[in-house]
Scaffold this motif. Structure first.
Motif, PDB file in Angstrom:
ATOM      1  N   UNK A   1       0.932  -1.127   0.075  1.00  0.00           N
ATOM      2  CA  UNK A   1      -0.168  -0.007   0.057  1.00  0.00           C
ATOM      3  C   UNK A   1       0.755   1.295   0.141  1.00  0.00           C
ATOM      4  N   UNK A   2       1.996   1.171   0.863  1.00  0.00           N
ATOM      5  CA  UNK A   2       2.976   2.543   0.704  1.00  0.00           C
ATOM      6  C   UNK A   2       3.412   2.660  -0.682  1.00  0.00           C
ATOM      7  N   UNK A   3       3.765   1.475  -1.098  1.00  0.00           N
ATOM      8  CA  UNK A   3       4.482   1.427  -2.568  1.00  0.00           C
ATOM      9  C   UNK A   3       3.678   1.813  -3.358  1.00  0.00           C
ATOM     10  N   UNK A   4       2.285   1.674  -3.446  1.00  0.00           N
ATOM     11  CA  UNK A   4       1.209   2.325  -4.515  1.00  0.00           C
ATOM     12  C   UNK A   4       1.211   3.928  -4.124  1.00  0.00           C
ATOM     13  N   UNK A   5       1.198   4.171  -3.048  1.00  0.00           N
ATOM     14  CA  UNK A   5       1.103   5.753  -2.639  1.00  0.00           C
ATOM     15  C   UNK A   5       2.455   6.426  -3.115  1.00  0.00           C
ATOM     16  N   UNK A   6       3.803   5.452  -3.150  1.00  0.00           N
ATOM     17  CA  UNK A   6       4.786   6.121  -3.479  1.00  0.00           C
ATOM     18  C   UNK A   6       4.762   6.380  -5.025  1.00  0.00           C
ATOM     19  N   UNK A   7       4.227   5.323  -5.772  1.00  0.00           N
ATOM     20  CA  UNK A   7       4.272   5.361  -7.077  1.00  0.00           C
ATOM     21  C   UNK A   7       3.258   6.468  -7.630  1.00  0.00           C
ATOM     22  N   UNK A   8       1.954   6.578  -7.068  1.00  0.00           N
ATOM     23  CA  UNK A   8       1.108   7.624  -7.527  1.00  0.00           C
ATOM     24  C   UNK A   8       1.688   9.063  -7.232  1.00  0.00           C
ATOM     25  N   UNK A   9       2.348   9.125  -6.115  1.00  0.00           N
ATOM     26  CA  UNK A   9       2.739  10.717  -5.973  1.00  0.00           C
ATOM     27  C   UNK A   9       4.331  10.954  -6.413  1.00  0.00           C
ATOM     28  N   UNK A  10       5.200  10.105  -6.512  1.00  0.00           N
ATOM     29  CA  UNK A  10       6.432  10.580  -7.141  1.00  0.00           C
ATOM     30  C   UNK A  10       6.903   9.849  -8.328  1.00  0.00           C
ATOM     31  N   UNK A  11       5.899   9.083  -9.087  1.00  0.00           N
ATOM     32  CA  UNK A  11       6.145   8.627 -10.448  1.00  0.00           C
ATOM     33  C   UNK A  11       5.110   9.142 -11.367  1.00  0.00           C
ATOM     34  N   UNK A  12       3.862   8.640 -11.118  1.00  0.00           N
ATOM     35  CA  UNK A  12       2.910   9.007 -11.883  1.00  0.00           C
ATOM     36  C   UNK A  12       2.496  10.474 -12.142  1.00  0.00           C
ATOM     37  N   UNK A  13       2.717  11.347 -10.958  1.00  0.00           N
ATOM     38  CA  UNK A  13       2.098  12.561 -11.010  1.00  0.00           C
ATOM     39  C   UNK A  13       3.055  13.427 -11.596  1.00  0.00           C
TER      40      UNK A  13
ATOM     41  N   UNK B   1      -3.403  16.737 -21.311  1.00  0.00           N
ATOM     42  CA  UNK B   1      -4.098  17.243 -20.347  1.00  0.00           C
ATOM     43  C   UNK B   1      -3.655  18.467 -19.716  1.00  0.00           C
ATOM     44  N   UNK B   2      -3.877  19.649 -20.412  1.00  0.00           N
ATOM     45  CA  UNK B   2      -3.336  21.069 -20.435  1.00  0.00           C
ATOM     46  C   UNK B   2      -3.879  21.589 -18.881  1.00  0.00           C
ATOM     47  N   UNK B   3      -4.929  20.955 -18.184  1.00  0.00           N
ATOM     48  CA  UNK B   3      -5.521  21.729 -16.972  1.00  0.00           C
ATOM     49  C   UNK B   3      -4.714  20.968 -15.663  1.00  0.00           C
ATOM     50  N   UNK B   4      -4.116  19.729 -15.988  1.00  0.00           N
ATOM     51  CA  UNK B   4      -3.705  18.949 -15.008  1.00  0.00           C
ATOM     52  C   UNK B   4      -2.629  19.742 -14.187  1.00  0.00           C
ATOM     53  N   UNK B   5      -2.744  19.575 -12.903  1.00  0.00           N
ATOM     54  CA  UNK B   5      -1.699  20.282 -11.915  1.00  0.00           C
ATOM     55  C   UNK B   5      -0.938  19.353 -11.168  1.00  0.00           C
ATOM     56  N   UNK B   6       0.298  19.175 -11.305  1.00  0.00           N
ATOM     57  CA  UNK B   6       1.005  18.083 -10.567  1.00  0.00           C
ATOM     58  C   UNK B   6       1.119  18.343  -9.056  1.00  0.00           C
ATOM     59  N   UNK B   7       0.121  18.598  -8.299  1.00  0.00           N
ATOM     60  CA  UNK B   7       0.249  18.666  -6.903  1.00  0.00           C
ATOM     61  C   UNK B   7      -0.748  17.739  -6.234  1.00  0.00           C
ATOM     62  N   UNK B   8      -0.127  17.096  -5.161  1.00  0.00           N
ATOM     63  CA  UNK B   8      -0.595  16.084  -4.475  1.00  0.00           C
ATOM     64  C   UNK B   8      -2.286  16.396  -3.952  1.00  0.00           C
ATOM     65  N   UNK B   9      -3.164  15.481  -4.042  1.00  0.00           N
ATOM     66  CA  UNK B   9      -4.432  15.701  -3.832  1.00  0.00           C
ATOM     67  C   UNK B   9      -5.284  16.464  -5.137  1.00  0.00           C
ATOM     68  N   UNK B  10      -4.600  16.144  -6.154  1.00  0.00           N
ATOM     69  CA  UNK B  10      -5.203  16.562  -7.501  1.00  0.00           C
ATOM     70  C   UNK B  10      -6.342  15.723  -7.914  1.00  0.00           C
TER      71      UNK B  10
END
Length: 286
Positions: free
Chosen positions: A101-113, A125-134
């Motif tokens: 689960x922590x790995x999934x969170x790390x991937x979403x925040x540090x890789x995908x975003x 996706x021109x309106x996408x903002x790379x800030x956690x909680x997007x």
């Protein structure tokens, strides 16, 4: 475990038992009911609750037999060692469970975003903002407010840390042969765990009603409820384990020398405390 090793056999091998089969069947019913429930079948909730009830009955009867075997002097020092290794590997499996689960969170925040917010993907996706909680690259998630560390998560952190202290005091009291002191501090530990769960339930209601933070609130909502929800489930299990241990303490099952039933539950509770510390920092602060 409180049997005297001197009178126990070299190694105890239990006879044939129906409990493993019944446990597997009740767990299967639980998962089938849960799957049907989330997919909208009316009978799913009843099957799920029936499976949970059956699982609890099986565990109660099965663990009761193990306690009778221990109190009957059937467990030697080698059996005690096998219990310790079994509990150690079980906790290790729980470590890997939360590591996923922590790995999934790390991937979403540090890789995908960062990947979705780079220059190449701005054309898609021109309106996408790379800030956690997007709200996701497609903007299909309803607006929500992220969860901060104050005040409830911080209060819960203090409660779990304090529960670790009270449990340690209870353990030392048991090793010193003070049964009433053991029971008091063990009861205090269970109360602190119950208060923790009460605060988490309130936090969930606050998140749903006032922050609009739901399980469907994108990757933030799903990882938040996945991590905190499964941790809360483990706190509940740990409190149940400690309640059973408290009943056995009051019944006089444990001795100062032989009390692995107490120690195994204490290991699990301390593990839950450590997981929460990591969760508190990663989920609520970062």
């Amino acid at each position: 475990m409180s049997s005297q090793h001197g009178s126990a056999p070299y190694y105890f091998v239990p006879g044939p038992s129906s409990w493993p089969v019944l446990a597997g069947a009740s767990l299967l019913l639980t998962m089938i009911g849960a799957s049907a429930w989330v997919n909208g079948y009316s009978w799913g909730s009843y099957a799920n609750l029936l499976g949970i009830a059956a699982t609890l009955v099986v565990l109660y009867k099965w663990f009761g037999e193990a306690i009778k075997e221990s109190e009957g002097g059937l467990y030697s020092q080698r059996v005690d060692l096998s219990f310790r290794w079994s509990m150690s590997w079980f906790i290790f499996s729980e470590v890997m469970f939360f590591a996923g689960f922590f790995g999934a969170l790390f991937y979403a925040r540090s890789v995908t975003m960062p990947w979705l917010s780079d220059l190449d993907h701005k054309f898609i996706w021109p309106d996408f903002v790379g800030q956690w909680g997007h709200a996701g690259p497609a903007g299909t998630v309803d607006p929500f407010t992220t969860m901060g560390p104050f005040p409830i998560p911080t209060i819960n952190t203090a409660l779990l840390l304090l529960s670790g202290v009270t449990l340690t005091i209870s353990h030392h009291a048991l090793r010193a042969g003070h049964r009433s002191k053991t029971a008091f501090w063990l009861f205090a530990t269970i109360v602190l765990g119950a208060v923790f769960m009460g605060f988490q339930a309130y936090e969930y209601m606050h998140a749903y009603s006032e922050l609009n933070l739901k399980l469907t609130s994108g990757i933030y909502g799903s990882t938040f409820y996945m991590l905190t929800g499964f941790h809360g489930f483990h706190v509940t299990l740990g409190a149940i384990m400690l309640a059973v241990v408290l009943r056995r303490v009051l019944r006089g099952d444990f001795t100062a020398e032989q009390h692995f039933g107490f120690e195994g539950a204490a290991w699990y509770w301390h593990f839950v405390d450590v997981v929460w510390l990591g969760l508190y920092v990663v989920v609520y602060w970062l």
